[in-house]
Design a protein around this motif. Structure first.
Motif, short mmCIF file in Angstrom:
data_model
loop_
_atom_site.label_atom_id
_atom_site.label_comp_id
_atom_site.label_asym_id
_atom_site.label_seq_id
_atom_site.Cartn_x
_atom_site.Cartn_y
_atom_site.Cartn_z
N ALA A 284 0.84 -1.20 0.00
CA ALA A 284 0.00 0.00 0.00
C ALA A 284 0.88 1.26 0.00
CB ALA A 284 -0.93 -0.01 1.20
N ALA A 285 1.96 1.23 0.76
CA ALA A 285 2.89 2.36 0.78
C ALA A 285 3.52 2.57 -0.60
CB ALA A 285 3.97 2.14 1.83
N PHE A 286 3.85 1.49 -1.27
CA PHE A 286 4.41 1.59 -2.63
C PHE A 286 3.42 2.27 -3.57
CE2 PHE A 286 6.97 -2.58 -1.82
CZ PHE A 286 7.84 -1.88 -1.01
N ASN A 287 2.16 1.87 -3.50
CA ASN A 287 1.15 2.47 -4.37
C ASN A 287 0.95 3.96 -4.07
OD1 ASN A 287 0.63 0.26 -5.94
ND2 ASN A 287 -1.45 -0.07 -5.22
N ARG A 288 1.04 4.34 -2.80
CA ARG A 288 0.91 5.76 -2.45
C ARG A 288 2.02 6.57 -3.11
NH1 ARG A 288 -0.60 3.74 2.67
NH2 ARG A 288 1.52 4.00 3.48
N ILE A 289 3.24 6.04 -3.07
CA ILE A 289 4.37 6.73 -3.68
C ILE A 289 4.19 6.82 -5.19
CG2 ILE A 289 6.86 6.55 -4.13
CD1 ILE A 289 7.07 5.25 -1.30
N MET A 290 3.74 5.72 -5.79
CA MET A 290 3.49 5.71 -7.23
C MET A 290 2.43 6.74 -7.60
SD MET A 290 4.55 3.74 -9.89
CE MET A 290 4.95 2.19 -9.07
N GLU A 291 1.37 6.79 -6.83
CA GLU A 291 0.29 7.74 -7.11
C GLU A 291 0.78 9.18 -7.00
OE1 GLU A 291 -4.03 9.05 -5.22
OE2 GLU A 291 -3.40 6.95 -5.07
N GLU A 292 1.60 9.47 -6.01
CA GLU A 292 2.14 10.83 -5.86
C GLU A 292 2.93 11.25 -7.09
OE1 GLU A 292 4.43 10.68 -2.31
OE2 GLU A 292 2.70 10.53 -0.98
N GLN A 293 3.72 10.32 -7.63
CA GLN A 293 4.51 10.63 -8.82
C GLN A 293 3.60 10.90 -10.02
OE1 GLN A 293 7.88 10.97 -9.28
NE2 GLN A 293 8.07 10.86 -7.06
N ILE A 294 2.58 10.09 -10.17
CA ILE A 294 1.67 10.25 -11.30
C ILE A 294 0.93 11.57 -11.22
CG2 ILE A 294 -0.37 9.28 -12.44
CD1 ILE A 294 0.61 6.51 -11.39
N ARG A 295 0.50 11.95 -10.03
CA ARG A 295 -0.21 13.21 -9.87
C ARG A 295 0.70 14.41 -10.14
NH1 ARG A 295 -5.28 12.88 -7.85
NH2 ARG A 295 -5.93 10.94 -6.82
N ARG A 296 1.98 14.29 -9.87
CA ARG A 296 2.92 15.38 -10.12
C ARG A 296 3.13 15.60 -11.61
NH1 ARG A 296 8.50 14.66 -7.54
NH2 ARG A 296 8.77 16.76 -8.41
N PHE A 297 3.24 14.50 -12.36
CA PHE A 297 3.52 14.59 -13.80
C PHE A 297 2.57 13.65 -14.54
CE2 PHE A 297 7.51 15.16 -11.42
CZ PHE A 297 7.84 16.46 -11.80
N PRO A 298 1.30 13.99 -14.59
CA PRO A 298 0.31 13.05 -15.12
C PRO A 298 0.47 12.72 -16.60
CG PRO A 298 -0.68 15.20 -14.76
CD PRO A 298 0.68 15.23 -14.12
N ASP A 299 1.14 13.57 -17.36
CA ASP A 299 1.30 13.29 -18.79
C ASP A 299 2.41 12.29 -19.06
OD1 ASP A 299 3.09 15.35 -17.85
OD2 ASP A 299 3.69 15.67 -19.94
N GLN A 300 3.19 11.92 -18.03
CA GLN A 300 4.37 11.09 -18.26
C GLN A 300 4.26 9.68 -17.72
OE1 GLN A 300 8.24 13.03 -17.75
NE2 GLN A 300 7.23 15.02 -17.70
N TRP A 301 3.05 9.23 -17.40
CA TRP A 301 2.87 7.85 -16.97
C TRP A 301 2.33 7.02 -18.13
CZ3 TRP A 301 -1.64 5.09 -14.42
CH2 TRP A 301 -1.23 3.85 -13.87
N TYR A 302 2.28 5.70 -17.94
CA TYR A 302 1.87 4.76 -18.99
C TYR A 302 0.37 4.50 -18.89
CZ TYR A 302 2.94 0.98 -22.29
OH TYR A 302 3.04 0.17 -23.41
N TRP A 303 -0.43 5.51 -19.22
CA TRP A 303 -1.88 5.41 -19.08
C TRP A 303 -2.50 4.40 -20.02
CZ3 TRP A 303 -4.28 7.42 -15.03
CH2 TRP A 303 -3.76 8.54 -14.40
#
Length: 268
Positions: free
Chosen positions: A235-254
């Protein structure tokens, strides 16, 4: 790459619809906003894919023309303990350049857990290129065995934890307001071996390079059964991943169907 990304967006209805649906679900955007972000995302991914062969030009002498590392001291400190290092990352920024450049500024070999590419002839070419700088690719089906061996050699092992997991290999973990099945192997190995886990992500800079941010060790839960601690750490890993995605939403593998098993509430 703007033209290539725009053409991909226009022609690939399947991935376009997947990305737009993912963005609306995760970020709560309306239809127009989701379309705009999806177009930006397709342009970004087109650039990343086109840059893949170019990483062969990267060397110890010129790698800073491609990437800008930050936070190496966190990984160096953990490597001094001799237990190896586990890396939490995902398909973010230019993940290929990030991994390829690691041997040029870190002293330990990086092993990358990856799903084989199809067809096999393409997988052989991709693997040779990925390993050209000194890294090693670990096929996903052999991840546990080879990760344990790498940690004993005080090496680093990277896990891209933003892909779908099955019921046997995953645990339901919070992600963007709901729950998704997330691979539990990384947390399980960390808890079993005591190897530290560090978040390592990258994002594109205005000059076209990618900044690699290496963070401090992610604390491991101290209470509960192994199963409970594995769930809490994932769950902690997912929180970190989500924080990164929210910071730069155009740069994830949507374009990946990450929310295929999305649940508003944790399944019983």
């Amino acid at each position: 790459m703007r033209i290539v990304g725009a053409a991909w967006y226009a022609l690939d209805a399947e991935h376009r619809k997947t990305a737009e649906a993912n963005i609306r679900l995760a970020l709560g955007l309306n239809e127009a906003e989701a379309r705009r972000l999806t177009r930006e995302n397709f342009r970004h991914l087109a650039r990343v894919f086109s840059q893949f062969p170019r990483m062969a030009r990267m060397t110890r002498e010129n790698f800073r023309r491609f990437v800008e590392p930050r936070g190496e001291e966190h990984l160096l400190k953990s490597l001094e303990r001799g237990r190896g290092v586990l890396i939490l990352t995902g398909h973010f920024g230019n993940w290929e350049w990030m991994a390829y450049s690691a041997p040029f500024f870190l002293p330990a070999r990086l092993n990358i857990v990856a799903r084989p590419v199809r067809p096999p002839i393409l997988n052989r070419w991709v693997t040779r290129l990925r390993e050209r700088s000194g890294n090693r690719v670990i096929a996903k089906q052999y991840a546990l065995l080879h990760t344990l061996k790498a940690l004993k050699r005080n090496e680093m092992v990277g896990f891209l934890l933003d892909q779908n997991a099955g019921k046997k290999t995953g645990v339901w973990a919070p992600f963007f307001g709901g729950y998704v099945l997330t691979h539990k192997t990384l947390a399980h190995i960390a808890l079993r071996t005591g190897a530290p886990v560090h978040p390592v992500f990258n994002h594109r800079l205005p000059d076209g390079r990618y900044r690699i941010d290496m963070g401090p060790q992610i604390p491991a839960p101290s209470h509960g059964t192994l199963e409970e601690k594995t769930a809490a750490m994932t769950a902690a890993f997912n929180r970190i991943m989500e924080e990164q995605i929210r910071r730069f939403p155009d740069q994830w593998y949507w374009v990946h169907r990450r929310f295929r098993r999305f649940r508003p509430q944790p399944p019983a």
